[in-house]
Motif scaffolding. Structure first.
Motif, PDB file in Angstrom:
ATOM      1  N   GLY A  84       2.378   7.047  -6.850  1.00 24.45           N
ATOM      2  CA  GLY A  84       1.416   8.012  -7.356  1.00 24.45           C
ATOM      3  C   GLY A  84      -0.046   7.673  -7.199  1.00 24.45           C
ATOM      4  N   LEU A  85      -0.389   6.493  -6.701  1.00 19.50           N
ATOM      5  CA  LEU A  85      -1.795   6.190  -6.480  1.00 19.50           C
ATOM      6  C   LEU A  85      -2.286   6.957  -5.253  1.00 19.50           C
ATOM      7  N   SER A  86      -3.543   7.333  -5.281  1.00 25.04           N
ATOM      8  CA  SER A  86      -4.122   8.000  -4.117  1.00 25.04           C
ATOM      9  C   SER A  86      -4.214   6.986  -2.980  1.00 25.04           C
ATOM     10  N   PRO A  87      -4.312   7.437  -1.747  1.00 21.77           N
ATOM     11  CA  PRO A  87      -4.459   6.494  -0.633  1.00 21.77           C
ATOM     12  C   PRO A  87      -5.660   5.562  -0.813  1.00 21.77           C
ATOM     13  N   GLU A  88      -6.742   6.087  -1.362  1.00 22.17           N
ATOM     14  CA  GLU A  88      -7.941   5.269  -1.580  1.00 22.17           C
ATOM     15  C   GLU A  88      -7.686   4.203  -2.648  1.00 22.17           C
ATOM     16  N   GLU A  89      -7.010   4.595  -3.733  1.00 22.25           N
ATOM     17  CA  GLU A  89      -6.707   3.633  -4.803  1.00 22.25           C
ATOM     18  C   GLU A  89      -5.758   2.540  -4.290  1.00 22.25           C
ATOM     19  N   ALA A  90      -4.757   2.945  -3.551  1.00 21.31           N
ATOM     20  CA  ALA A  90      -3.794   1.981  -3.013  1.00 21.31           C
ATOM     21  C   ALA A  90      -4.492   1.004  -2.071  1.00 21.31           C
ATOM     22  N   GLU A  91      -5.334   1.532  -1.186  1.00 18.84           N
ATOM     23  CA  GLU A  91      -6.059   0.684  -0.243  1.00 18.84           C
ATOM     24  C   GLU A  91      -6.974  -0.291  -0.983  1.00 18.84           C
ATOM     25  N   HIS A  92      -7.663   0.207  -2.002  1.00 19.31           N
ATOM     26  CA  HIS A  92      -8.564  -0.638  -2.790  1.00 19.31           C
ATOM     27  C   HIS A  92      -7.792  -1.753  -3.503  1.00 19.31           C
ATOM     28  N   GLY A 101       1.285   4.055  -3.068  1.00 17.39           N
ATOM     29  CA  GLY A 101       1.161   5.486  -2.802  1.00 17.39           C
ATOM     30  C   GLY A 101       2.390   6.254  -3.257  1.00 17.39           C
ATOM     31  N   GLU A 115       0.834  -1.208   0.000  1.00 19.33           N
ATOM     32  CA  GLU A 115       0.000   0.000   0.000  1.00 19.33           C
ATOM     33  C   GLU A 115       0.866   1.255   0.000  1.00 19.33           C
TER      34      GLU A 115
END
Length: 144
Positions: free
Chosen positions: A89-97, A86, A82
């Motif tokens: 460059g992924l958003s925290p929400e994208e990484a978590e998903h 991040g 995760e």
């Protein structure tokens, strides 16, 4: 208490007869299995939670019908993934998903392979299939 927890008398003197729960978090896979076996045999009322060192160890613990297990490095590896996503460059929400998709898929695969984990050929075939399924899952998710 200090002693060999694979011995019923040591578990008894540590209060296993009156305890509700035993947590087994030893580094040694074989010792962990022996403690679980001893506890299940001599103190069947105990709920048993154990730390699994790897997938094979998890399957061996599943054979023993324990009440729960935690895979030793699994959760830290998920967290590292995760953080890595991040940092890329992924958003925290994208990484978590994304990590959640992997976690759910891997946990399902662990349960599905329990029935075949002693057959190396079937297990290897299942791992290849799971890898392909995971690739397809990520591709489908990326399109959405």
């Amino acid at each position: 208490y200090f002693g060999d927890p694979t011995r019923a008398d040591i578990l008894r003197s540590a209060g296993a007869e009156n305890a509700r729960l035993l947590i087994v978090a030893l580094d040694d896979v074989e010792a962990t299995l022996r403690v679980v076996d001893t506890a299940k045999r001599h103190f069947p009322h105990l709920k048993v939670l154990a730390r699994a060192r790897n997938r094979h160890h998890a399957h061996l613990l599943m054979d023993r019908d324990i009440d729960g297990l935690v895979r030793d490095t699994f959760h830290s590896a998920l967290r590292m993934a995760e953080l890595t996503l991040g940092a890329l460059g992924l958003s925290p929400e994208e990484a978590e998903h994304t990590v959640g998709l992997f976690r759910d898929h891997d946990e399902r695969h662990l349960i599905e392979t329990h029935a075949i984990y002693r057959d190396e050929r079937q297990l290897a075939q299942s791992a290849q299939q799971a890898s392909q399924e995971l690739t397809e899952l990520f591709e489908a998710d990326r399109r959405n």
